[in-house]
Design a protein around this motif. Structure first.
Motif, PDB file in Angstrom:
ATOM      1  N   ALA A 377       0.918  -1.289  -0.011  1.00  0.00           N
ATOM      2  CA  ALA A 377      -0.034  -0.125   0.063  1.00  0.00           C
ATOM      3  C   ALA A 377       0.738   1.214   0.017  1.00  0.00           C
ATOM      4  CB  ALA A 377      -0.954   0.012   1.128  1.00  0.00           C
ATOM      5  N   TRP A 378       0.140   2.236  -0.430  1.00  0.00           N
ATOM      6  CA  TRP A 378       1.064   3.543  -0.617  1.00  0.00           C
ATOM      7  C   TRP A 378       0.171   4.923  -0.015  1.00  0.00           C
ATOM      8  CZ3 TRP A 378      -0.218   0.281  -4.764  1.00  0.00           C
ATOM      9  CH2 TRP A 378       0.933  -0.284  -5.322  1.00  0.00           C
ATOM     10  N   GLY A 379       1.078   5.626   0.719  1.00  0.00           N
ATOM     11  CA  GLY A 379       0.308   6.819   1.447  1.00  0.00           C
ATOM     12  C   GLY A 379       1.351   7.822   1.520  1.00  0.00           C
ATOM     13  N   CYS A 380       1.216   8.876   2.354  1.00  0.00           N
ATOM     14  CA  CYS A 380       2.289   9.630   2.539  1.00  0.00           C
ATOM     15  C   CYS A 380       2.073  10.391   3.899  1.00  0.00           C
ATOM     16  CB  CYS A 380       1.654  11.121   1.560  1.00  0.00           C
ATOM     17  SG  CYS A 380      -0.028  11.561   1.820  1.00  0.00           S
ATOM     18  N   ASP A 381       3.017  11.279   4.276  1.00  0.00           N
ATOM     19  CA  ASP A 381       3.264  12.065   5.345  1.00  0.00           C
ATOM     20  C   ASP A 381       2.097  12.757   5.883  1.00  0.00           C
ATOM     21  OD1 ASP A 381       4.323  13.659   4.168  1.00  0.00           O
ATOM     22  OD2 ASP A 381       6.006  14.188   5.005  1.00  0.00           O
ATOM     23  N   LEU A 382       1.963  13.167   7.136  1.00  0.00           N
ATOM     24  CA  LEU A 382       0.910  13.991   7.718  1.00  0.00           C
ATOM     25  C   LEU A 382       1.582  15.477   7.929  1.00  0.00           C
ATOM     26  CD1 LEU A 382      -1.942  15.001   8.342  1.00  0.00           C
ATOM     27  CD2 LEU A 382      -1.636  13.862  10.627  1.00  0.00           C
ATOM     28  N   THR A 383       1.278  16.515   7.321  1.00  0.00           N
ATOM     29  CA  THR A 383       2.386  17.643   7.260  1.00  0.00           C
ATOM     30  C   THR A 383       1.360  18.931   8.008  1.00  0.00           C
ATOM     31  OG1 THR A 383       1.957  18.646   5.058  1.00  0.00           O
ATOM     32  CG2 THR A 383       3.706  17.003   5.615  1.00  0.00           C
ATOM     33  N   TYR A 384       1.920  19.898   8.369  1.00  0.00           N
ATOM     34  CA  TYR A 384       1.241  21.188   8.636  1.00  0.00           C
ATOM     35  C   TYR A 384       0.590  21.793   7.523  1.00  0.00           C
ATOM     36  CZ  TYR A 384       4.857  20.973  12.507  1.00  0.00           C
ATOM     37  OH  TYR A 384       5.547  20.565  13.490  1.00  0.00           O
ATOM     38  N   LYS A 385       0.898  21.661   6.204  1.00  0.00           N
ATOM     39  CA  LYS A 385       0.459  22.032   5.111  1.00  0.00           C
ATOM     40  C   LYS A 385      -0.933  21.392   4.777  1.00  0.00           C
ATOM     41  CE  LYS A 385       0.763  24.548   1.234  1.00  0.00           C
ATOM     42  NZ  LYS A 385       0.779  26.030   1.425  1.00  0.00           N
ATOM     43  N   TYR A 386      -1.011  20.162   5.210  1.00  0.00           N
ATOM     44  CA  TYR A 386      -2.517  19.373   5.121  1.00  0.00           C
ATOM     45  C   TYR A 386      -3.381  20.284   5.807  1.00  0.00           C
ATOM     46  CZ  TYR A 386      -6.077  16.157   5.086  1.00  0.00           C
ATOM     47  OH  TYR A 386      -7.428  15.521   4.861  1.00  0.00           O
ATOM     48  N   VAL A 387      -3.184  20.431   7.086  1.00  0.00           N
ATOM     49  CA  VAL A 387      -4.268  21.035   7.794  1.00  0.00           C
ATOM     50  C   VAL A 387      -4.262  22.568   7.436  1.00  0.00           C
ATOM     51  CG1 VAL A 387      -4.593  22.126  10.209  1.00  0.00           C
ATOM     52  CG2 VAL A 387      -3.294  20.105   9.989  1.00  0.00           C
ATOM     53  N   GLU A 388      -3.566  23.211   6.760  1.00  0.00           N
ATOM     54  CA  GLU A 388      -3.595  24.697   6.353  1.00  0.00           C
ATOM     55  C   GLU A 388      -4.588  24.513   4.884  1.00  0.00           C
ATOM     56  OE1 GLU A 388      -0.809  27.994   3.820  1.00  0.00           O
ATOM     57  OE2 GLU A 388       0.175  26.541   5.363  1.00  0.00           O
ATOM     58  N   ILE A 389      -4.291  23.614   4.242  1.00  0.00           N
ATOM     59  CA  ILE A 389      -5.146  23.407   2.968  1.00  0.00           C
ATOM     60  C   ILE A 389      -6.429  23.482   3.173  1.00  0.00           C
ATOM     61  CG2 ILE A 389      -5.302  21.893   1.027  1.00  0.00           C
ATOM     62  CD1 ILE A 389      -2.313  21.536   0.666  1.00  0.00           C
ATOM     63  N   ASN A 390      -6.701  22.110   4.004  1.00  0.00           N
ATOM     64  CA  ASN A 390      -7.978  21.956   4.491  1.00  0.00           C
ATOM     65  C   ASN A 390      -8.882  22.980   5.537  1.00  0.00           C
ATOM     66  OD1 ASN A 390      -8.696  19.214   2.657  1.00  0.00           O
ATOM     67  ND2 ASN A 390      -6.631  19.043   3.395  1.00  0.00           N
ATOM     68  N   ALA A 391      -8.182  23.774   6.145  1.00  0.00           N
ATOM     69  CA  ALA A 391      -8.812  24.363   7.016  1.00  0.00           C
ATOM     70  C   ALA A 391      -9.493  25.684   6.226  1.00  0.00           C
ATOM     71  CB  ALA A 391      -7.660  25.211   8.016  1.00  0.00           C
TER      72      ALA A 391
END
Length: 395
Positions: A377-391
């Protein structure tokens, strides 16, 4: 099989324009069409709130397993839009059919973007008036939303002495956790194959490709993959009795898997691609489930982002599953560094491992010591940027 520069298979043309769904001026609408009806297959999101384009296109393909064109817009998902949304999809097929001179029942529709907004039909009409068909390969750019790059791949193989091309493009960055579907993805080929056989291949190969990726554990309402085959390569009809059937399946699978990994690596805010390889599982279901549980764990994703080898988080994710695990013979490695062997902690250089975690691609390997099956399976890390984009997400 060879990976080649992106191009359309024989019989297909495309086009892309800025219709106005996005205020940024980016390409936001495209189509892909063949010069005659094609064999077609599809798989779709299992989200209970399937978007209007998913509902209509699934019905269309299920009727005859044929399509001749697909039209796609980004910037508006036409999801949770009720009967008006459904009727707008039918209007889209009628308008496209009239422009191309083909039966509206041979047209697939896909949309991506904001949920809960009725599709602006005047904007769609504006885009349709601009669209034309050519060898242009700009379509992958027209379907992206929060993606940082387009996802596309093309391979060639030889069947019955004829060159067969399989081309795919996809979008996806957030709200990625497919289930018998994918992010929006479109596969075209000039192979001579009937719709039922194409459907069987797609349904089988989606399981170990797109269904084995996750970005944030959130399943989209608009996930859909459509495959179309023009038959213009003029090979003998492909069935599972054909001596080179496996060659085509391998090429098709390579396109699906390649696109899936591109989507995972371009997860919203991601800085690293995570691959989990699971060995010696008791069943294929266990192998796939454990691999996806690893790449889907927020604790592991945060660990990889922080380049901190807190391997206890992997143990936690494994134990949380219902998979059969040998509690005495579990093995875990990170970037080929043995962490656990026969369920015993190994001696390793933590500082060296942390340096390895600074790379863009991180591998976690687990041996369940419970059977003969393997999964990835493949995924990615969880970054501060993810929260910024989805906030503050908006098109």
């Amino acid at each position: 099989m060879n990976i080649i520069d992106f191009k359309w298979p024989k019989g297909f043309q495309s086009g892309a324009v800025h219709a106005g769904f996005k205020s940024s001026g980016q390409l936001d609408m495209c189509w892909l069409a063949a010069n005659h009806p094609c064999a077609a297959a599809g798989v779709y999101t299992k989200n209970q709130f399937q978007a209007a384009p998913v509902q209509v296109t699934k019905h269309t393909i299920d009727q005859t397993h044929q399509l001749q064109a697909v039209v796609v817009n980004s910037g508006n998902a036409n999801s949770f839009t009720g009967d008006e949304g459904i009727q707008n999809v039918h209007r889209e097929t009628e308008m496209v059919g009239q422009k191309l001179g083909i039966d509206p029942n041979l047209i697939g529709v896909a949309s991506t973007g904001i949920i809960g907004k009725q599709l602006e039909m005047d904007v769609f009409e504006n885009g349709l008036n601009q669209l034309s068909l050519s060898d242009s390969t700009a379509a992958p750019e027209a379907i992206i939303t929060t993606d940082t790059t387009s996802k596309k791949i093309c391979v060639e193989t030889t069947i019955d002495g004829q060159l067969v091309t399989v081309t795919g493009f996809a979008k996806g960055s957030g709200m990625i956790h497919p289930n018998m579907g994918t992010t929006l993805s479109f596969i075209s080929t000039d192979a001579n194959i009937d719709g039922a056989t194409l459907q069987a291949i797609l349904s089988a190969k989606i399981v170990n490709s797109f269904n084995q990726i996750t970005v944030d554990g959130c399943m989209s309402t608009n996930d859909m993959v459509i495959a179309m085959a023009s038959g213009d390569a003029n090979n003998h009809p492909l069935t599972n009795q054909h001596p080179e059937f496996a060659e085509f399946v391998a090429a098709f699978d390579h396109v699906l898997t390649g696109l899936a990994k591109m989507v995972a690596s371009d997860g919203e805010g991601a800085s690293k691609l995570i691959e989990a390889d699971v060995f010696h599982a008791a069943s294929q279901v266990d192998a796939n489930h454990v691999a996806k549980a690893i790449v889907g764990s927020n604790l592991i994703k945060a660990m990889i982002f922080g380049e901190d080898a807190n391997w206890g988080r992997i143990v936690q994710a494994l134990g949380q599953t219902e998979a059969k695990i040998s509690l005495d013979h579990l093995a875990i490695s990170i970037e080929n560094t043995a962490i656990i062997k026969d369920s015993q902690i190994q001696t390793f250089d933590m500082d060296a491992l942390r340096k390895q975690l600074a790379s863009d691609n991180i591998n976690i390997t687990v041996d369940l010591a419970a059977g003969d099956y393997s999964g990835v399976a493949w995924g990615c890390d969880l970054t501060y940027k993810y929260v910024e984009i989805n906030a503050a997400y908006e098109e």
